[in-house]
Design a protein around this motif. Sequence first.
Motif, mmCIF file in Angstrom:
data_model
loop_
_atom_site.group_PDB
_atom_site.id
_atom_site.type_symbol
_atom_site.label_atom_id
_atom_site.label_comp_id
_atom_site.label_asym_id
_atom_site.label_seq_id
_atom_site.Cartn_x
_atom_site.Cartn_y
_atom_site.Cartn_z
ATOM 1 N N GLY A 62 -11.441 96.945 81.057
ATOM 2 C CA GLY A 62 -10.337 97.845 81.363
ATOM 3 C C GLY A 62 -9.677 98.396 80.113
ATOM 4 N N LEU A 98 -5.173 94.227 82.202
ATOM 5 C CA LEU A 98 -6.513 94.767 82.072
ATOM 6 C C LEU A 98 -7.482 93.723 81.514
ATOM 7 C CD1 LEU A 98 -5.882 98.371 80.667
ATOM 8 C CD2 LEU A 98 -6.109 97.630 83.041
ATOM 9 N N VAL A 123 -7.186 104.624 82.750
ATOM 10 C CA VAL A 123 -6.316 103.866 83.650
ATOM 11 C C VAL A 123 -4.906 104.450 83.617
ATOM 12 C CG1 VAL A 123 -5.235 101.622 84.057
ATOM 13 C CG2 VAL A 123 -7.675 101.753 83.502
ATOM 14 N N LEU A 136 -8.541 98.411 90.839
ATOM 15 C CA LEU A 136 -8.878 98.077 89.449
ATOM 16 C C LEU A 136 -9.577 96.727 89.362
ATOM 17 C CD1 LEU A 136 -5.639 99.161 87.509
ATOM 18 C CD2 LEU A 136 -7.806 100.395 87.643
ATOM 19 N N ASP A 147 -4.737 107.652 85.545
ATOM 20 C CA ASP A 147 -4.746 107.376 86.983
ATOM 21 C C ASP A 147 -3.367 106.921 87.465
ATOM 22 O OD1 ASP A 147 -7.389 108.033 87.029
ATOM 23 O OD2 ASP A 147 -8.138 105.971 87.158
#
Length: 387
Positions: free
Chosen positions: A370, A366, A377, A351, A380
């Motif tokens: 992000g 983030l 995210v 990331l 994931d």
Amino acid sequence: MSLQAKPSGPLTPLGLYVHVPFCARACDFCAFYQEAPRRGDIDRYLEGVASEAAAMLTGRPVETIFWGGGTPGLLPAEDLRRLGETLLKQLPGPPREWSVEMAPSAVKPDKAAALREIGVNRISMGVQSFDDALLDKLGRQHRANQIYRAWETLREAGFDNINLDLMFALPGQSREQWLADLNEAIRLAPEHISTYCLTFEEDTALWVKLSEGKLRRDVPQEAELYQLSWETLEAAGYAQYEVSNFARPGHACIHNLNTWKMTEWVGLGPSAASQLGGRRFANVANLDQWLAGIEKGLPARVDEVDLTPSILATDTLIFGLRMNAGVDLAKLEADWPDIDLSAVRPWAQTLVAEGLALLEGNSLRLTPEGRLLADRVGADALELLEE
């Protein structure tokens, strides 16, 4: 499982969510469970909540209460007072934060006074937009002039902690219209502002229009308007603390923060969800079935899940990353020592390499880029830690 749910472990404070399902008419974007406000059904609902509260609230302190819907503010003042007093009878003390959702058209002086009397100290008002044409496209029942009247009524009643819900990426909405809505909300100076991108939930009027090709999503514009939101609100003194939530200092929503941090909460009313005693479950989204279960002492519940350490660790990571404070990876590993979290730190580095996150020591959070992709995210992370 019986209706009563005994707490496990120490008597830590609970969150309490009450779903008030009554609504005059469904907005085109809304997929929440709701019923028409018939007098007989309201009385049956209030009696059901009283029974459910007596069974579910077993003496633990309740730190926060949140009434959602539906439209809780649609209830007459005497019913709002009755519902509040019903809950207070079951609590060892008043909550620290007590929020109630209100539609602008439902805000009246007698209702505001009743809410203040029972101890409500935070109002969340579903404004969505100050533009009458855009409100029409959402199927909202209020107009901009009602927002201003409601605002004055709430302030005059003494409410000094008010959230305004706004919605962007509406059908036909321009960048200039969204900026105008943001600036108008800022001008009113609420303590908290929530901004939500319009989503097309199945079985809603907007979903039908989307599936028929009458509407189209503009994903690049959604990202542009979201970025405009945080830039504009930050400049006005509203700190972003979660993907969709902004607050002046000291006014972040405690109820939501506790929920995102995977504490325990009790949900009362049809369709309300609970996380309690190592289980997560929801009441059935049907007034008659919910009442029948209460009368029999056998709650009509759906989506019952045993909260394994793996589920809790995964949710802690996913919801933690939606908050600007992020996740302490060392604490995550310490809290869940029996879970294989070895893939998390390499994923965090990925990331970072993609510009979607910052990793400072053990703190993973983030970046603005992000946060634009927070849903991806989260998906994931779910795949990373699936059992």
